[in-house]
Design a protein around this motif. Sequence first.
Motif, PDB file in Angstrom:
ATOM      1  N   TRP A  83       0.871  -1.182   0.000  1.00 49.95           N
ATOM      2  CA  TRP A  83       0.000   0.000   0.000  1.00 49.95           C
ATOM      3  C   TRP A  83       0.899   1.220   0.000  1.00 49.95           C
ATOM      4  O   TRP A  83       1.983   1.196   0.596  1.00 49.95           O
ATOM      5  CB  TRP A  83      -0.879  -0.020   1.249  1.00 49.95           C
ATOM      6  CG  TRP A  83      -1.708   1.201   1.459  1.00 49.95           C
ATOM      7  CD1 TRP A  83      -2.950   1.445   0.928  1.00 49.95           C
ATOM      8  CD2 TRP A  83      -1.399   2.345   2.265  1.00 49.95           C
ATOM      9  NE1 TRP A  83      -3.400   2.670   1.348  1.00 49.95           N
ATOM     10  CE2 TRP A  83      -2.460   3.238   2.175  1.00 49.95           C
ATOM     11  CE3 TRP A  83      -0.294   2.699   3.039  1.00 49.95           C
ATOM     12  CZ2 TRP A  83      -2.474   4.462   2.836  1.00 49.95           C
ATOM     13  CZ3 TRP A  83      -0.304   3.910   3.694  1.00 49.95           C
ATOM     14  CH2 TRP A  83      -1.391   4.770   3.594  1.00 49.95           C
ATOM     15  N   GLN A  84       0.490   2.276  -0.684  1.00 46.99           N
ATOM     16  CA  GLN A  84       1.233   3.536  -0.649  1.00 46.99           C
ATOM     17  C   GLN A  84       0.271   4.690  -0.876  1.00 46.99           C
ATOM     18  O   GLN A  84      -0.765   4.534  -1.521  1.00 46.99           O
ATOM     19  CB  GLN A  84       2.371   3.542  -1.650  1.00 46.99           C
ATOM     20  CG  GLN A  84       1.968   3.332  -3.086  1.00 46.99           C
ATOM     21  CD  GLN A  84       3.169   3.139  -3.997  1.00 46.99           C
ATOM     22  OE1 GLN A  84       4.193   3.776  -3.840  1.00 46.99           O
ATOM     23  NE2 GLN A  84       3.031   2.234  -4.970  1.00 46.99           N
ATOM     24  N   TYR A  85       0.643   5.837  -0.326  1.00 49.32           N
ATOM     25  CA  TYR A  85      -0.193   7.034  -0.411  1.00 49.32           C
ATOM     26  C   TYR A  85       0.739   8.235  -0.418  1.00 49.32           C
ATOM     27  O   TYR A  85       1.673   8.303   0.390  1.00 49.32           O
ATOM     28  CB  TYR A  85      -1.127   7.079   0.810  1.00 49.32           C
ATOM     29  CG  TYR A  85      -2.177   8.148   0.746  1.00 49.32           C
ATOM     30  CD1 TYR A  85      -3.415   7.892   0.181  1.00 49.32           C
ATOM     31  CD2 TYR A  85      -1.938   9.417   1.260  1.00 49.32           C
ATOM     32  CE1 TYR A  85      -4.398   8.866   0.119  1.00 49.32           C
ATOM     33  CE2 TYR A  85      -2.917  10.400   1.216  1.00 49.32           C
ATOM     34  CZ  TYR A  85      -4.136  10.119   0.641  1.00 49.32           C
ATOM     35  OH  TYR A  85      -5.108  11.093   0.592  1.00 49.32           O
ATOM     36  N   HIS A  86       0.481   9.179  -1.315  1.00 52.14           N
ATOM     37  CA  HIS A  86       1.342  10.348  -1.460  1.00 52.14           C
ATOM     38  C   HIS A  86       0.461  11.593  -1.556  1.00 52.14           C
ATOM     39  O   HIS A  86      -0.348  11.702  -2.484  1.00 52.14           O
ATOM     40  CB  HIS A  86       2.215  10.222  -2.715  1.00 52.14           C
ATOM     41  CG  HIS A  86       2.929   8.903  -2.799  1.00 52.14           C
ATOM     42  ND1 HIS A  86       4.112   8.668  -2.134  1.00 52.14           N
ATOM     43  CD2 HIS A  86       2.609   7.748  -3.434  1.00 52.14           C
ATOM     44  CE1 HIS A  86       4.502   7.435  -2.376  1.00 52.14           C
ATOM     45  NE2 HIS A  86       3.602   6.848  -3.157  1.00 52.14           N
ATOM     46  N   ALA A  87       0.596  12.504  -0.597  1.00 50.59           N
ATOM     47  CA  ALA A  87      -0.223  13.725  -0.583  1.00 50.59           C
ATOM     48  C   ALA A  87       0.410  14.709   0.398  1.00 50.59           C
ATOM     49  O   ALA A  87       1.605  14.625   0.688  1.00 50.59           O
ATOM     50  CB  ALA A  87      -1.662  13.389  -0.192  1.00 50.59           C
ATOM     51  N   THR A  88      -0.400  15.606   0.930  1.00 48.71           N
ATOM     52  CA  THR A  88       0.081  16.529   1.954  1.00 48.71           C
ATOM     53  C   THR A  88       0.274  15.757   3.260  1.00 48.71           C
ATOM     54  O   THR A  88      -0.288  14.666   3.433  1.00 48.71           O
ATOM     55  CB  THR A  88      -0.932  17.663   2.198  1.00 48.71           C
ATOM     56  OG1 THR A  88      -2.137  17.077   2.721  1.00 48.71           O
ATOM     57  CG2 THR A  88      -1.218  18.448   0.921  1.00 48.71           C
ATOM     58  N   THR A  92      -1.868  12.409   4.321  1.00 50.52           N
ATOM     59  CA  THR A  92      -1.064  11.190   4.389  1.00 50.52           C
ATOM     60  C   THR A  92      -1.136  10.562   5.774  1.00 50.52           C
ATOM     61  O   THR A  92      -1.304   9.338   5.906  1.00 50.52           O
ATOM     62  CB  THR A  92       0.388  11.490   3.983  1.00 50.52           C
ATOM     63  OG1 THR A  92       0.378  12.043   2.650  1.00 50.52           O
ATOM     64  CG2 THR A  92       1.248  10.249   4.000  1.00 50.52           C
ATOM     65  N   LEU A  93      -1.027  11.371   6.810  1.00 50.63           N
ATOM     66  CA  LEU A  93      -1.144  10.845   8.175  1.00 50.63           C
ATOM     67  C   LEU A  93      -2.531  10.269   8.418  1.00 50.63           C
ATOM     68  O   LEU A  93      -2.672   9.202   9.028  1.00 50.63           O
ATOM     69  CB  LEU A  93      -0.812  11.925   9.199  1.00 50.63           C
ATOM     70  CG  LEU A  93       0.674  12.260   9.316  1.00 50.63           C
ATOM     71  CD1 LEU A  93       0.871  13.582  10.038  1.00 50.63           C
ATOM     72  CD2 LEU A  93       1.414  11.156  10.029  1.00 50.63           C
ATOM     73  N   ARG A  94      -3.557  10.959   7.968  1.00 51.47           N
ATOM     74  CA  ARG A  94      -4.921  10.428   8.119  1.00 51.47           C
ATOM     75  C   ARG A  94      -5.041   9.067   7.446  1.00 51.47           C
ATOM     76  O   ARG A  94      -5.651   8.143   7.995  1.00 51.47           O
ATOM     77  CB  ARG A  94      -5.935  11.393   7.512  1.00 51.47           C
ATOM     78  CG  ARG A  94      -6.190  12.609   8.341  1.00 51.47           C
ATOM     79  CD  ARG A  94      -7.159  13.548   7.652  1.00 51.47           C
ATOM     80  NE  ARG A  94      -7.428  14.711   8.484  1.00 51.47           N
ATOM     81  CZ  ARG A  94      -7.862  15.862   8.012  1.00 51.47           C
ATOM     82  NH1 ARG A  94      -8.083  16.019   6.717  1.00 51.47           N
ATOM     83  NH2 ARG A  94      -8.082  16.877   8.837  1.00 51.47           N
ATOM     84  N   ALA A  95      -4.486   8.938   6.254  1.00 48.10           N
ATOM     85  CA  ALA A  95      -4.586   7.684   5.506  1.00 48.10           C
ATOM     86  C   ALA A  95      -3.894   6.540   6.233  1.00 48.10           C
ATOM     87  O   ALA A  95      -4.460   5.461   6.401  1.00 48.10           O
ATOM     88  CB  ALA A  95      -4.004   7.865   4.105  1.00 48.10           C
TER      89      ALA A  95
END
Length: 148
Positions: A83-88, A92-95
Motif C-alpha cells: 500500500w502507498q499514499y502520497h499527498a500533503t 497522508t497521516l490520516r490515511a
Amino acid sequence: MSPTTPHSGSSGQALEELLEELRRRKWVLHLFGGREAPEIYAAVYRWPTCADVIILRDEHRASAYRVPTFPGTDVFHPRVVTWQYHATPVWTLRAVLTLAEPGTPGAPLQALRPQPDCLIPAELRHDVTIRPTGTTPEGDGGGPPACA
C-alpha cells in the motif's frame, strides 16, 4: 518542516493532532540529514510481518506505505510495498492512521512497485537520529518535535 504555513489554517492544528496520535501509538521517529536541522522526518510502526512508514518531506509533500518485512528488509528503501499514499502531510497521516491492521479484513495485500517518494536518499541516510516516541533529548516525555 513547520506544522503550519500561511495557507494552512486549521490544517496546522490537524497536523499537530495527527502527530500526537503517532506519539500515542508508539511510532518510532527517524530524523534524516542531521539532528539539529533534519531534512526529512520519518516514522515507523512495526507489525510482526510488515511495517508502516511515513516520510514527511516538507509542509506540502508526504508519503506513507506498508512494506512487508523479511530478514534484511530496509524499510526506507523498499523493493515492494502492499500500500502507498502520497499527498500533503495531513492527508497522508490520516490515511496511514486509518489503514486496516495486517491480517484483518480490508488490510492491503497486493504487491506494488514503490513510487520514488517511498525512498530516503542514500546521501541523507548516513546522518540519522532515531528516537522512540514519547521521549525528547531533554527527557521531558513531551515527544518528538512536530516537524518544526
